[in-house]
Structures are given as structure tokens and as C-alpha cells.
Design a protein around this motif. Structure first.
Motif, PDB file in Angstrom:
ATOM      1  N   LEU A  34      96.147 -16.891 -40.500  1.00 57.71           N
ATOM      2  CA  LEU A  34      96.814 -16.124 -39.443  1.00 57.71           C
ATOM      3  C   LEU A  34      96.385 -14.659 -39.407  1.00 57.71           C
ATOM      4  N   LEU A  35      95.568 -14.241 -40.397  1.00 60.98           N
ATOM      5  CA  LEU A  35      94.950 -12.927 -40.277  1.00 60.98           C
ATOM      6  C   LEU A  35      94.126 -12.886 -38.993  1.00 60.98           C
ATOM      7  N   PHE A  46     103.538 -12.298 -37.200  1.00 61.45           N
ATOM      8  CA  PHE A  46     102.274 -11.573 -37.104  1.00 61.45           C
ATOM      9  C   PHE A  46     101.094 -12.528 -37.141  1.00 61.45           C
ATOM     10  N   GLN A  47     100.484 -12.746 -35.986  1.00 63.00           N
ATOM     11  CA  GLN A  47      99.333 -13.639 -35.908  1.00 63.00           C
ATOM     12  C   GLN A  47      98.152 -12.856 -35.337  1.00 63.00           C
ATOM     13  N   GLY A  48      96.969 -13.149 -35.864  1.00 58.72           N
ATOM     14  CA  GLY A  48      95.786 -12.381 -35.481  1.00 58.72           C
ATOM     15  C   GLY A  48      95.217 -12.824 -34.147  1.00 58.72           C
ATOM     16  N   ASP A  49      94.297 -12.012 -33.604  1.00 55.97           N
ATOM     17  CA  ASP A  49      93.598 -12.427 -32.382  1.00 55.97           C
ATOM     18  C   ASP A  49      92.091 -12.161 -32.472  1.00 55.97           C
ATOM     19  N   PRO A  83      85.551 -16.956 -43.096  1.00 56.16           N
ATOM     20  CA  PRO A  83      85.048 -17.198 -44.446  1.00 56.16           C
ATOM     21  C   PRO A  83      84.745 -18.674 -44.665  1.00 56.16           C
TER      22      PRO A  83
ATOM     23  N   LEU B 162      85.745 -12.890 -48.983  1.00 60.67           N
ATOM     24  CA  LEU B 162      85.903 -13.163 -47.550  1.00 60.67           C
ATOM     25  C   LEU B 162      84.629 -12.866 -46.765  1.00 60.67           C
ATOM     26  N   LEU B 164      83.053 -10.201 -45.520  1.00 62.85           N
ATOM     27  CA  LEU B 164      83.152  -9.397 -44.297  1.00 62.85           C
ATOM     28  C   LEU B 164      82.595  -8.001 -44.549  1.00 62.85           C
ATOM     29  N   GLN B 168      82.084  -5.413 -39.202  1.00 63.36           N
ATOM     30  CA  GLN B 168      82.640  -6.573 -38.504  1.00 63.36           C
ATOM     31  C   GLN B 168      84.082  -6.337 -38.087  1.00 63.36           C
ATOM     32  N   ASN B 173      85.508  -5.589 -34.004  1.00 54.99           N
ATOM     33  CA  ASN B 173      86.857  -6.081 -33.706  1.00 54.99           C
ATOM     34  C   ASN B 173      87.919  -4.984 -33.612  1.00 54.99           C
ATOM     35  N   ARG B 176      91.559  -5.189 -31.904  1.00 58.84           N
ATOM     36  CA  ARG B 176      92.190  -6.504 -32.047  1.00 58.84           C
ATOM     37  C   ARG B 176      93.196  -6.454 -33.193  1.00 58.84           C
ATOM     38  N   ARG B 177      93.934  -7.568 -33.338  1.00 59.93           N
ATOM     39  CA  ARG B 177      94.951  -7.616 -34.390  1.00 59.93           C
ATOM     40  C   ARG B 177      94.543  -8.502 -35.543  1.00 59.93           C
ATOM     41  N   LEU B 178      94.563  -7.888 -36.735  1.00 62.28           N
ATOM     42  CA  LEU B 178      94.385  -8.620 -37.973  1.00 62.28           C
ATOM     43  C   LEU B 178      95.809  -8.905 -38.447  1.00 62.28           C
ATOM     44  N   ALA B 179      96.270 -10.157 -38.251  1.00 65.50           N
ATOM     45  CA  ALA B 179      97.707 -10.455 -38.397  1.00 65.50           C
ATOM     46  C   ALA B 179      98.476  -9.383 -37.627  1.00 65.50           C
ATOM     47  N   GLY B 180      99.370  -8.625 -38.303  1.00 66.83           N
ATOM     48  CA  GLY B 180     100.183  -7.647 -37.581  1.00 66.83           C
ATOM     49  C   GLY B 180      99.527  -6.302 -37.365  1.00 66.83           C
ATOM     50  N   ILE B 183      93.500  -3.187 -35.649  1.00 63.97           N
ATOM     51  CA  ILE B 183      92.325  -2.687 -36.368  1.00 63.97           C
ATOM     52  C   ILE B 183      91.852  -1.403 -35.691  1.00 63.97           C
TER      53      ILE B 183
END
Ligand code: HEC
Ligand code: HEC
Ligand code: HEC
Lengths: 121, 250
Positions: A34-35, A46-49, A83, B162, B164, B168, B173, B176-180, B183
Motif C-alpha cells: 500500500l506504499l 493511507f494508500q499509495g498512488d 521491488p 527495495l 529504489l 525514482q 513520482n 504522488r502519494r507514498l501511502a499517506g 512525495i
């Protein structure tokens, strides 16, 4: 074990457990999914996009296709930011605590694949 | 910073921000992490009375006098210094960051025991010195081309379990949202800054260490030249952004 864009056979020789897979996908320390991804998990705030939604993943992709995307998505897209969950190949500067360790075990991959396969719409 | 000064500094600072805002509307140039914060956090940063980083700046001002810095420097002469750091250290011909310079003055010029890099005294002194440049545009040191090249290579290299790279997240990105978490573009113009998640003032190196550990890579040891090289690249990438020290970040 890779055939085309899929790994048809289970990594453990046994089917995974979808309920355990769901817990891994939602776990921000283990699955980390969900990151980057959102999905049909209304209780998760909190979910990523950074990535396509996991909703409908099981309708779009076969279990074998899901398995290859979990094991090492670089086989399909060398530049992917997802990953490789079952490969340590080519990793650099890995932290001491994570050295030579895969993100998930074979059993956990099978659990996640079993769960993703249930996401039909 | 006597009590009447912050107001004047603040309006100058707001004017400068408004200018930067106008440039942003034209779509030009880098975007400070400030721009993507909530209005509440921006207001907290803008108001010296509600910005907790200002406590550290005041502490740094007291230390500057008490620890003997004022024997060789004035606060006024510190204006503009942070905007052109990291810089080339003449003696070693190596890049040096602002905290490194302060440590050098203390250890080599004052023969006093070192201050821990992330300790409250070093953070406060660095925040006080950097605050003297608030509102000034970053001006990367032209002599650091080699460090910038190394820093850019580090920025683009995939690392950790990971796998990254900084690029990146912060080039590809940003927004955009990394979970909550939103970025940010990953600019170094607010440090040392007060981070709500830390409940404390923290350095740029602490921020970078968090990002390195976040991708499960081995962080560089504290004070390592890799951090200074990364900072040299980050500053060039952020060219033209204004120093915000002490900024607020979520
Ligand atoms: C750091 C980001 C990141 C993380 C963490 C991540 N993914 Fe992905 N994932 C992506 C991206 C980006 C794609 C798009 C495909 C590509 O990049 O090639 C993707 C693609 C996928 C796909 C294929 C989707 C489709 O419809 O084609 C599946 C399934 C998937 N991810 C599942 C997962 C699961 C399950 C986890 C956690 C165990 C996870 N991902 C973790 C970034 C991520
Ligand atoms: C004995 C004199 C002396 C004392 C005391 C001293 N400094 Fe310095 N400082 C210098 C000199 C000389 C330089 C220039 C070094 C160079 O450019 O190689 C310098 C440079 C600096 C710079 C960089 C200025 C620039 O334009 O690049 C900063 C910041 C600084 N000192 C902060 C401090 C602080 C903070 C203290 C107290 C902890 C302190 N100094 C104590 C002599 C001193
Ligand atoms: C997986 C994504 C990711 C990677 C990789 C990453 N960062 Fe970050 N970075 C973030 C996020 C998210 C934040 C904001 C933290 C927050 O608000 O919670 C951040 C914050 C920052 C900031 C602070 C920006 C500000 O406005 O104060 C800097 C600077 C930064 N990163 C630099 C780097 C560097 C250099 C690297 C590589 C060594 C790196 N990051 C790797 C996600 C990442």
C-alpha cells in the motif's frame, strides 16, 4: 520455472492461503504494497498512488502471471519500481539487517498470489 | 535577532515567497516542499511566533555569543553564507557543509571539544547561521562540480532491498502519494528544520538517512562525504529556491 510472462507452478508446490495473503498485503512492514498501490480496502486510510490499483488484479492476470510479477517484475519491465519480492539479484548497498534476504518467503508469495487471485472486480 | 527584528525579516521573507509563488504559477523551476504543505503548516512556518524552529534559532543566537563565535564573526556577516553552502574548504580542497564548517571553527580555531552533529547545540548553531540567509536564493558553489557529479550519481543509483533510487521518488513520482505521504521534490532549502514526525529540529543528513533506511539500504556513516556530495547535487538541483530555515515539514 518462468514460462512466457508467467510462473505457472507454485513456489512451494502447494496452494497459498488467501487470508494470510491479505494480511501480508495490508502489512506496511511486510508487504509494503500500500506504499505504492491502492486497492479495495476501504478500512485502510493511507494508500499509495504510484502504481495501478490492485482492484481486479485477479481478473486481469492469471495466478502464474501474478506470481511472476511478485517474484521479479524486472523480467517484464527492467525499469519497474516495484521491488522483486523473491529475488536478491542485482541489489546494491542493502542495509545490514536486510542483507541476502528476500522480501517475502516462497510461502508468503503463494499466500499473496492466492489473495490477489480473489480480487476479481 | 532582537525582538523587533523578526517582523521586518518576516515581511521581507513573505515578499520573497510571493515572488517565488509567482514564478511557480508560470510553471518555472523547482518547487519547495513548502508549496505542497497544508495551509496550516505553511502558516506555522510563516509565523515566527508559532514556528517551533525559532526556539532553536534563539538558542543558536545565545550559543553564538556564549561559545565565542562572536569573537571572530558577527551575525550580520553570516547573512548569505548558508545560501552558498556546501562550499570548497580551502585547506583540505574538499567540500564542506555548514555544520562541518562550524565544527571546524570550534575544533581547529577554538581548540574545543567537538559537538555531536545531531546534538541540540550543533543543530541550534547551524539553524542560527542558516536563518541569517532566510529568503535568499540558493547559489551553488561553482567549485563543487566534481562533488555534484558524485552526488548526482548517488541520486540516480538504485539501492537497498527495495531497489529504489532517490530520482525514482523525487524526480519521477514527486506529487504522488507514498501511502499517506505526499512525495516532495526533495529540496534541501529548509534545513535544519522542524519536522512534526520527529517532534524536533533535524538536519538534512538526518532526512537523507531516513530516505536511505526507508528503502532498506545501508546509510552512510554520520558526516560521510557522500552526504555532502548529495547535498552539493541537491542544492544545484534546487537552484533559485529560497532558504527557509527553520522550515516546517510534516
Ligand atoms: C515501490 C512501489 C511498489 C510496491 C511496494 C509494490 N508495487 Fe506492485 N507495482 C508497482 C508498479 C509501478 C506496477 C506497474 C507495473 C510496472 O511498473 O511494470 C506494479 C504492478 C503490480 C501488479 C500488476 C498489476 C497489473 O494490473 O498489471 C501487481 C499484481 C502488483 N504490482 C502487486 C503488488 C503487491 C501484492 C505488492 C506487495 C506485496 C506490491 N505490488 C508492491 C509498484 C509497486
Ligand atoms: C578564532 C577565530 C574564529 C572563531 C572563534 C570562529 N570562527 Fe568561524 N571562521 C573563522 C575563519 C578564519 C573562517 C574562514 C575559514 C575559511 O574560509 O577557510 C571562518 C568561517 C566560518 C564560517 C563560514 C563563512 C563563509 O563565508 O564561508 C562559518 C559559518 C563560521 N565560521 C561559523 C562559526 C561559528 C558558529 C563559530 C563558533 C562555534 C565560529 N565560526 C568560531 C574564524 C573563527
Ligand atoms: C520511496 C520513496 C523515496 C525515496 C527512494 C527517497 N525519498 Fe526522499 N522523501 C520521500 C518522502 C515521502 C519524503 C517526505 C517525507 C514526509 O513528508 O513524510 C522525502 C523527503 C525528502 C527530502 C526533504 C524535502 C523537504 O522538503 O524537506 C529530501 C531532501 C529527500 N527526501 C532526499 C532524498 C534523497 C537524496 C534520496 C536518495 C538517497 C531520497 N530522498 C530517496 C520519499 C523518498
Amino acid at each position: 520455472m518462468v514460462a512466457g510472462d508467467a510462473i505457472p507452478g507454485s513456489l512451494t508446490g502447494a496452494p497459498g492461503d488467501a487470508a494470510r495473503g491479505r494480511a501480508i498485503v495490508l502489512d506496511r512492514q511486510r508487504g509494503l504494497c500500500l506504499l505504492c498501490h491502492a486497492g479495495p480496502f476501504p478500512e485502510e486510510r493511507f494508500q499509495g498512488d504510484l502504481a495501478p490499483s490492485l482492484a481486479g488484479a485477479g481478473a486481469r492476470l492469471s495466478e502464474g502471471q501474478l506470481r511472476l510479477r511478485m517474484v521479479d517484475g524486472r523480467r517484464l519491465n527492467p525499469d519497474t519500481i516495484m521491488p522483486a519480492y523473491f529475488s536478491t539479484e542485482g541489489l546494491r548497498h542493502v542495509g545490514r539487517a536486510w542483507q541476502d534476504r528476500r522480501l517475502l518467503t516462497a510461502e508468503e508469495i503463494e499466500d499473496v498470489v492466492a489473495f490477489l487471485a480473489t480480487l476479481r472486480d | 535577532m532582537g525582538s523587533p527584528r523578526p517582523r521586518r525579516g518576516r515581511s521581507r521573507w513573505l515578499e520573497a515567497l510571493a515572488c517565488a509563488g509567482a514564478l511557480l504559477l508560470l510553471g518555472a523551476g523547482p518547487r519547495s516542499g513548502y508549496e505542497t504543505m497544508t495551509p496550516q503548516l505553511r502558516a506555522m512556518q510563516d509565523d515566527d511566533l508559532s514556528n517551533p524552529g525559532m526556539l532553536a534559532v534563539a538558542e543558536g543566537e545565545a550559543l553564538f555569543a556564549r561559545e565565542g563565535c562572536a569573537g571572530c564573526h558577527t551575525a550580520e556577516a553570516m547573512r548569505g553564507v548558508a545560501a552558498r553552502y556546501p562550499a570548497l574548504d580551502r585547506a583540505s580542497q574538499a567540500p564542506i557543509d555548514l555544520s562541518g564548517r562550524i565544527a571546524q571553527c570550534r575544533e581547529k580555531r577554538q581548540q574545543r571539544p567537538p559537538l555531536p552533529r545531531e546534538g541540540p547545540a550543533m543543530l541550534a548553531l547551524t539553524a542560527f547561521v542558516a536563518h541569517q540567509s532566510r529568503g535568499l536564493p540558493l547559489q551553488p558553489d561553482p567549485r563543487l562540480a566534481e562533488a555534484r557529479r558524485q552526488g548526482e550519481a548517488l541520486f540516480r543509483e538504485r539501492r537497498g532491498q527495495l531497489n529504489l533510487s532517490c530520482a525514482q521518488c523525487h524526480d519521477d513520482n514527486a506529487g504522488r502519494r507514498l501511502a499517506g505521504s505526499l512525495i516532495p521534490e526533495g529540496h534541501p532549502n529548509g534545513y535544519p528544520l522542524y519536522r512534526l514526525e520527529w517532534q524536533a529540529l533535524g538536519s538534512l543528513q538526518r532526512r537523507l538517512r531516513n530516505c536511505l533506511v526507508g528503502v532498506r539500504s545501508e546509510p552512510f556513516p554520520p558526516g560521510a562525504p557522500d552526504y555532502v556530495a548529495l547535498e552539493a547535487y541537491l542544492v544545484a538541483r534546487a537552484r533559485g529556491l529560497l532558504v527557509e530555515t527553520p522550515a516546517i515539514r510534516p
